[in-house]
Design a protein around this motif. Sequence first.
Motif, PDB file in Angstrom:
ATOM      1  N   UNK A  32       0.850  -1.204   0.000  1.00  0.00           N
ATOM      2  CA  UNK A  32       0.000   0.000   0.000  1.00  0.00           C
ATOM      3  C   UNK A  32       0.884   1.251   0.000  1.00  0.00           C
ATOM      4  N   UNK A  33       0.978   1.907  -1.157  1.00  0.00           N
ATOM      5  CA  UNK A  33       1.826   3.090  -1.275  1.00  0.00           C
ATOM      6  C   UNK A  33       1.348   4.222  -0.366  1.00  0.00           C
ATOM      7  N   UNK A  34       0.039   4.465  -0.308  1.00  0.00           N
ATOM      8  CA  UNK A  34      -0.496   5.524   0.566  1.00  0.00           C
ATOM      9  C   UNK A  34      -0.132   5.256   2.026  1.00  0.00           C
ATOM     10  N   UNK A  35      -0.173   3.982   2.425  1.00  0.00           N
ATOM     11  CA  UNK A  35       0.181   3.610   3.800  1.00  0.00           C
ATOM     12  C   UNK A  35       1.627   3.992   4.099  1.00  0.00           C
ATOM     13  N   UNK A  36       2.519   3.657   3.166  1.00  0.00           N
ATOM     14  CA  UNK A  36       3.945   3.943   3.370  1.00  0.00           C
ATOM     15  C   UNK A  36       4.187   5.447   3.447  1.00  0.00           C
ATOM     16  N   UNK A  84      -5.296   2.335   3.256  1.00  0.00           N
ATOM     17  CA  UNK A  84      -5.054   2.573   4.676  1.00  0.00           C
ATOM     18  C   UNK A  84      -6.343   2.873   5.439  1.00  0.00           C
ATOM     19  N   UNK A  85      -6.308   2.533   6.707  1.00  0.00           N
ATOM     20  CA  UNK A  85      -7.376   2.909   7.636  1.00  0.00           C
ATOM     21  C   UNK A  85      -6.705   3.162   8.984  1.00  0.00           C
ATOM     22  N   UNK A  86      -7.188   4.185   9.668  1.00  0.00           N
ATOM     23  CA  UNK A  86      -6.596   4.580  10.952  1.00  0.00           C
ATOM     24  C   UNK A  86      -7.717   4.751  11.958  1.00  0.00           C
ATOM     25  N   UNK A 101      -7.893   8.881   5.163  1.00  0.00           N
ATOM     26  CA  UNK A 101      -6.941   7.969   4.532  1.00  0.00           C
ATOM     27  C   UNK A 101      -5.619   8.647   4.199  1.00  0.00           C
ATOM     28  N   UNK A 102      -5.628   9.962   4.046  1.00  0.00           N
ATOM     29  CA  UNK A 102      -4.405  10.722   3.820  1.00  0.00           C
ATOM     30  C   UNK A 102      -4.169  11.556   5.077  1.00  0.00           C
ATOM     31  N   UNK A 103      -3.037  11.317   5.720  1.00  0.00           N
ATOM     32  CA  UNK A 103      -2.761  11.947   7.014  1.00  0.00           C
ATOM     33  C   UNK A 103      -1.744  13.074   6.910  1.00  0.00           C
ATOM     34  N   UNK A 104      -1.893  14.029   7.826  1.00  0.00           N
ATOM     35  CA  UNK A 104      -0.853  15.014   8.085  1.00  0.00           C
ATOM     36  C   UNK A 104      -0.535  14.902   9.581  1.00  0.00           C
TER      37      UNK A 104
END
Length: 120
Positions: A32-36, A84-86, A101-104
Amino acid sequence: MNGLWQPWSEEAVSRSLAAGQPVFVDFTASWCLSCQVNERVALGQQEVVRAFQSRNVVLMRADWTRHDEAITRALAALGRSGVPAYALYAPGEKAPRLLPEVLTPGMVTDALGKLPKTGK
């Protein structure tokens, strides 16, 4: 950073919550690229690591690289079909708080700042 993270299980989440500790679960996979990217630009940042530590948050990583069935069920229970899921679990709350799904770094520290204060 990896030394801070424990393997995820429903039982481990329940144990930590019963002990009064909030839990942050990173549902991720090696492919998972977004996860990395999120791990590098948000979860691995010093201010985020310090915020987790100051709030006594238990960090768990649910590795879905091989499509583990327990993780698949947990994702479905959160209304998600993939990573991703958080999820941020707070003691005494029925449902976890889901992060985007996209974090800062600010998104993560803001969510941690909204946790109920604990006696620790």
